[in-house]
Design a protein around this motif. Sequence first.
Motif, PDB file in Angstrom:
ATOM      1  N   HIS A 174      18.519-126.103  -3.173  1.00  0.00           N
ATOM      2  CA  HIS A 174      17.084-126.331  -3.129  1.00  0.00           C
ATOM      3  C   HIS A 174      16.410-125.445  -4.183  1.00  0.00           C
ATOM      4  CE1 HIS A 174      16.868-129.084   0.147  1.00  0.00           C
ATOM      5  NE2 HIS A 174      17.484-128.260   1.011  1.00  0.00           N
ATOM      6  N   PRO A 175      15.174-125.724  -4.535  1.00  0.00           N
ATOM      7  CA  PRO A 175      14.501-124.882  -5.534  1.00  0.00           C
ATOM      8  C   PRO A 175      14.500-123.398  -5.190  1.00  0.00           C
ATOM      9  CG  PRO A 175      13.243-126.873  -5.155  1.00  0.00           C
ATOM     10  CD  PRO A 175      14.346-126.870  -4.143  1.00  0.00           C
ATOM     11  N   SER A 176      14.580-123.055  -3.905  1.00  0.00           N
ATOM     12  CA  SER A 176      14.605-121.646  -3.526  1.00  0.00           C
ATOM     13  C   SER A 176      15.943-120.988  -3.800  1.00  0.00           C
ATOM     14  CB  SER A 176      14.284-121.509  -2.033  1.00  0.00           C
ATOM     15  OG  SER A 176      15.273-122.160  -1.257  1.00  0.00           O
ATOM     16  N   GLY A 177      17.000-121.800  -4.072  1.00  0.00           N
ATOM     17  CA  GLY A 177      18.332-121.265  -4.299  1.00  0.00           C
ATOM     18  C   GLY A 177      19.235-121.370  -3.100  1.00  0.00           C
ATOM     19  N   ARG A 178      18.673-121.832  -1.981  1.00  0.00           N
ATOM     20  CA  ARG A 178      19.485-122.000  -0.782  1.00  0.00           C
ATOM     21  C   ARG A 178      20.197-123.346  -0.822  1.00  0.00           C
ATOM     22  NH1 ARG A 178      14.873-119.239   1.315  1.00  0.00           N
ATOM     23  NH2 ARG A 178      15.470-117.254   2.263  1.00  0.00           N
ATOM     24  N   PRO A 179      21.336-123.436  -0.135  1.00  0.00           N
ATOM     25  CA  PRO A 179      22.102-124.697  -0.151  1.00  0.00           C
ATOM     26  C   PRO A 179      21.317-125.845   0.459  1.00  0.00           C
ATOM     27  CG  PRO A 179      23.450-122.893   0.643  1.00  0.00           C
ATOM     28  CD  PRO A 179      22.054-122.374   0.573  1.00  0.00           C
TER      29      PRO A 179
END
Length: 839
Positions: free
Chosen positions: A286-291
């Motif tokens: 995701h844009p946040s860097g989470r899977p």
Amino acid sequence: MVIIHSRKQVVYCYSTTVGSQKVAKLARSLTQPETAWPPLKRNNKMGENEASLPNTSLQGKKMAYQKVNADQRAPGHSQYLDNDDLQATALDLEWDMEKELEEPGFDQFQLDSAEIQNLENPETTDLNLDSIQPATSPKGRFQRLQEESDYVTRYTRSAPKSNPCNFCRLLKILCTAIILFISGILIGYYAHKKCPSNATSSATLDLQLYQEILETIQAEDIKESFRNLVQLYKSEDDTEISKKIKTHWTALGLEDVQFVNYSVLLNLPGPGASSVTLSSSGQCLHPSGRPCSEEARTHGGQDLLYSYAAYSAKGALEAGVIDVSYGNADDLKRIQKMKNTTNQIALLKLGKWPLLYKLSLLEKAGFGGVLLYVDPCDLPKTANLSYDAFMVSLNPGGDPSTPGYPSVDGSFRQNRANLTSLLVQPVSASLVAKLISSPNSRTKTGVCSPLELPNNDERIVNMQVQTVTKFKTITNVIGYLKGLTSPDRYIIVGSQHHTAPSSYGQEWASSTAVITAFIRALMLGVKKGWRPHRTIVFCSWGGTAFGNIGSYEWGEDFKKVLQRNAVAYVSLHSPIRGNSSLHSMASPSLRQLVIEKSHFNCSRKAKCQESNVSSVQIPGDADYFINHLGVPTVEFTYEDVKTLEGPSFLSEALFPKRTAKIEEMDPFFNLHETITKLTGEVILQIANEPVLPFNALDVALEVQNSLKGDQPNTQLLALASRLRESAELFQSDEMRPANDPKERIPIRVRMLNDILQDMEKNFLVQQVPPGFYRNILYHLDEKTSQFATLLGARERCKLLASNETLQEALSEVLNSINSAQVYFKAGLDVFESVLVGKN
């Protein structure tokens, strides 16, 4: 009754409604032959040897007593009248008439004519009318009697018994008049000595009232208002929040609070979150860097949806990633020499240049997509935003479907679902770190290492951008406090309120709480009878996060009125961005006022830099008023020092600021209170000063400073020098006298204010690079002092074979400076013409 006694030269006429018995007696005496008329003997009451009584008109009585020349004798009368009874009767009659004249009602009499000659010999002397001077009052006759020392010796007839009383009465009146006159002089002298002039007294009262108004602003009230507002941000649209604001402002007493609605085109997140997939590992992030997992999406909440670029192109793109750093002309020129950039994905850092400008360069270079991020090294150490994605808007301003005109019913709507051909996706620093295989940007020593993808490394990603476009209603809340003497001149105060869908909902709460606190304090002053000279317009804008849509549409809707009447814009867009330094932004004409107020109001807990007042581009709804109306603007904010020292334009990223973050930066809301008081004091002074507190000379000095650089233009420097001379002359000849209450002429003050109000309009240019201000008085940031439009043109020339763009920019700047110089000169000519016309 009229009695006429005709002699050789004189006729006596007497008519009255009282004293008829004496008149009859006199009439009988006049009919007796050979009666000698004795010389009239005046006592102290009469005052002089003139038989002179006025001709007057009264409502109840009418008396006329006058002497007129006669060349003919009345038949039946002797030449000499010497009857003693007649003498006594005539004298008594004269004194009775004097008493009647002294009665109330006779004090406004006027003399028509009274002339007679003193008779030294009653038997032989004739009357000489040419030597007679009229006496206008008994007091005048008394003074004349004093001047003629031989009067008493010539006439020895005794005075009537009432003479001592009349003399005492006159003496009392004279003494009373002298005492009152002296008392009046003494009272006036000491009153003038102890009391200031009206202008000084009025100014002092205004300052006292300002302080009373500002002292009512309390941090606790702002905190309470803030907490009440943040409870509403989860609303599906901004209607509930707008109603809350309108109800609150109306309850505080603000006049004519109203909704102004516009149906506009918004670009919103799609049904699913955007994603970036690493082709090498197949990992979806995701844009946040989470899977990309359901659990991660549930944990991330709404932040995942609102990490997007509004008005970006939508779709999917799989391509190689090229690190373009900050994306300036030098970076692109270097990269284009090494790699093919067509349909590639640019890894772009936010900052240093306006985002829209950098995207325009990438678009021309042939890129197909952009991964946008903020380097942690550009943020303060205390800012832990590694996993925070953000939102940006690619909208330069207003409703994209109605560019340049308001979104009112019936307006033509253009089909502009996206404003760029690029797929733009904001991502967190954590995602970039995973992309370039860098675990941590900060070393053990604490030195920050910027994120960078090596040029020889190849990364292929698949990016998906999901957004939807729909029309929604944007609501502005507008309230008025009408001015007393100049209600057609507006000081506009603007804040923002939450517009769903958006999770960036806490900055707007600070903004709304501050403007509401000032309205509350201001209306307390209004209830005491005070009112500003100029109208103050309070605005809570909707749609700010999507490109200042609410303020743009309102400005376009009322453009003609605002061009003529808007005096200043005061921004409360985001008052608390940090807690370490007070930062002031002001247009050049308002800089002196802001410096004065900033030094006076600096908080002891905050670091106040001495020269921390600048004219730079700022985010928020001030955009339209600066770039399309040329209105002088001011804004106060608290910032982090590290943010001020770092790259500019980081504020274009809208990070989700929660309530806890705002209250952590300002737990007691003392910074909110300081911003409210400081802003309020500037508003009060602009709204209430007879002469606008704008400085024309500072504008000319700003132009000269902006031309200093490595490549000076001789023609521009000469023109700027003439502008300064005209501004200096205008400042000394017109502004300084107008600021002196003794020399202040209302019509000249109004003319002067009109010139000061519109002088920044001369610096609006037509063609500027995307993201640059059209008002050339504003710099890109505090590190640059040159005209922003010239810097942008030189940047573009690095990528182009010709310097045509630079020549066009130079021509725009030259025409603006020339326009301002002509403007000031024309103003001086108008004042001179008015002065000559009056003389």
